[in-house]
Design a protein around this motif. Structure first.
Motif, PDB file in Angstrom:
ATOM      1  N   PHE A  87      27.113  26.714  41.066  1.00 40.56           N
ATOM      2  CA  PHE A  87      28.292  27.336  41.648  1.00 40.56           C
ATOM      3  C   PHE A  87      28.571  28.595  40.835  1.00 40.56           C
ATOM      4  N   VAL A 101      37.190  24.345  41.410  1.00 40.69           N
ATOM      5  CA  VAL A 101      35.925  23.642  41.172  1.00 40.69           C
ATOM      6  C   VAL A 101      36.150  22.366  40.368  1.00 40.69           C
ATOM      7  N   ALA A 107      29.219  29.054  46.572  1.00 39.80           N
ATOM      8  CA  ALA A 107      28.714  27.681  46.533  1.00 39.80           C
ATOM      9  C   ALA A 107      28.194  27.320  47.925  1.00 39.80           C
ATOM     10  N   VAL A 129      28.275  25.173  36.769  1.00 41.45           N
ATOM     11  CA  VAL A 129      29.300  26.134  37.169  1.00 41.45           C
ATOM     12  C   VAL A 129      29.149  27.355  36.276  1.00 41.45           C
TER      13      VAL A 129
END
Length: 493
Positions: free
Chosen positions: A327, A211, A347, A299
């Motif tokens: 995500f 990521v 995601a 995230v």
């Protein structure tokens, strides 16, 4: 020319070892050849003499010698005797090797000077020999169903499964494992996702790395929690992004403290690492609204939600996401055993396509047999049974440890409201948790200093973490008492 005769006394067999007797004989000879203790032409004991000395079957020695002969390490000298080959495989390799120091490389010039190494949390590999291991993230093997895992591993080696996993996945993932994540794991967190929105990773750390590579780079702006897991802060800084660490309170990260410029926010809202704080619904809503207003990605690292024995865990932040800005990173390594190294990233499908391509450049895909074994373990109900046992036992240990900490006057700076497996402790002013950790090790007690979680802090850290997943309940009280006595002495220094 006469050759030296090798004494049988160089051979030692461990009858209790998991390594077979033939393999032990071969390893002894190969190791001696590699180290130069056995030279070409050296006469080995006869098969009968060595078998009598080791009190094993002569055929065992004969088969070991024959295997070494087929590999080129030894050669027959007579009917039952062998000697070290005149040109064993290692000699050709050594001849091709340049002399030591012949081509010195200045690594300080070759390596990128921007590499950032996270301050590692010290967890001895031999931690099981310590009587009071308060280490977070380690497992109690008595709670795991090893027999069921072995059965699932055998199932994964069936002909149909083997033919599938023996091939090249071409960067794809095990369909059964992904289906389970879609149908069971994510819905339990309030998340709905399709197969093309999931990527299997080698643990949560691998997902985090992917990521950061996709979202960040020079000129980007990232936000993380303070304190936070040292691997997270190091990964963010290594990406080249400008990183802002926001102090957390008893309700986690404060959205009102976000900087004006931000591209990605990395959080552990359900169970902050390391304090265990849970972000309430109001803050989650504010964080999602800020993401929409400032156009940044969130995230979410969601770990240990399975250990919910005090109260049901709150839904994942991803469960409230309606725009695809969150995500989600999960892991089976925390709930089963840390060496499993299986996690997943959730995601939007276009992101997963790019993440899959990036993963393929690093490791293609996680091992197929491991994925299929885990899929069977999950689908056959073994995972749920293990989690049930863990919840019951950790609940008992949580009660014992909370009482011991209170009786010894510890200040609990953080713990999960739904359960978890650790306590975040605040020591007295002036305490050096690194020094305390090192001194306690001499007393058989293992704790984790909090200093790696504060990478930018100067001076000693007075916070430390004590986990209870790896220590029996009947040892907790004494371990906490020893920690208290040493903490008082160290803080007075």
């Amino acid at each position: 020319m006469a050759h030296a005769t090798v004494s049988e006394t160089i051979f030692f067999l461990d009858q209790n070892s998991r390594i077979g007797l033939q393999a032990q004989i071969r390893e002894t000879i190969v190791s001696a050849v590699l180290s130069g203790r056995l030279l070409p032409g050296a006469q080995l004991p006869s098969t009968r003499k060595l078998a009598d000395y080791l009190n094993i079957s002569r055929i065992t020695v004969t088969l070991a010698y024959q295997e070494l002969a087929s590999q080129g390490y030894v050669e027959p000298a007579s009917r039952s005797a062998y000697r070290i080959a005149g040109n064993p495989p290692t000699l050709a390799l050594e001849a091709a090797m340049p002399a030591a120091g012949a081509d010195h490389i200045d690594w300080s010039v070759r390596l990128r000077s921007t590499f950032i190494v996270a301050k590692q949390m010290q967890k001895p590999l031999d931690w099981r020999r310590y009587p009071y291991p308060f280490l977070y993230g380690q497992m109690d093997p008595s709670l795991f169903d090893l027999g069921a895992w072995r059965d699932c591993a055998r199932r994964a080696l069936g002909r149909e499964d083997f033919e599938l996993m023996a091939g090249d996945f071409a960067a794809a993932d095990d369909v059964q494992l992904v289906n389970y994540i879609c149908s069971r794991t994510l819905p339990s967190r309030g998340i709905r996702a399709s197969q093309d929105e999931i990527l299997v990773t080698v643990g949560a750390q691998n997902a985090l790395w992917i990521v950061t590579q996709l979202l960040l780079g020079q000129g980007a702006h990232a936000v993380c929690e303070n304190p936070c897991h040292p691997d997270m802060s190091a990964s963010l800084r290594l990406s080249g992004a400008e990183v802002t660490a926001i102090d957390v309170d008893k309700e986690g990260l404060r959205p009102a403290s976000l900087p004006q410029e931000v591209d990605a926010v990395f959080v552990t809202p359900s169970h902050h690492s390391p304090t265990g704080a849970t972000m309430p619904i109001e803050r989650r809503t504010a964080l999602l609204e800020a993401a929409a207003a400032k156009d940044f990605i969130i995230v979410e690292d969601d770990y240990e939600f399975e250990m919910s024995f005090l109260a049901p865990p709150s839904p994942a932040l991803k469960a409230f996401d309606r725009s695809g800005r969150v995500f989600y990173i999960g892991s089976f390594s925390k709930s089963l055993f840390p060496g499993l190294r299986l996690g997943y990233l959730v995601a939007p499908a276009p992101v997963i396509r790019e993440a899959r391509a990036l993963r393929a450049l690093m490791l293609r895909h996680p091992p197929g047999h491991l994925q299929r074994t885990a899929a069977y373990f999950l689908a056959l109900g073994h995972y749920d049974a293990v989690i049930h046992r863990m919840r019951q036992e950790y609940h008992r240990r949580n009660i014992v440890m909370a009482e011991a900490l209170q009786q010894n006057g510890f200040t609990i700076a953080g713990s999960s409201t739904f359960g978890g497996t650790s306590f975040w402790i605040e020591g007295p002013e002036g305490l050096d948790a690194d020094l305390l950790m090192n001194e306690l090790r001499q007393e058989g007690v293992l704790i984790e200093s909090g200093s790696p979680f504060f990478p930018g802090a100067d001076g000693p850290c007075r916070f430390f973490r004590m986990g209870y997943s790896s220590i029996p309940a009947n040892r907790i009280a004494e371990g906490v008492s020893r920690t208290s006595r040493h903490m008082q002495r160290v803080s007075r220094q």
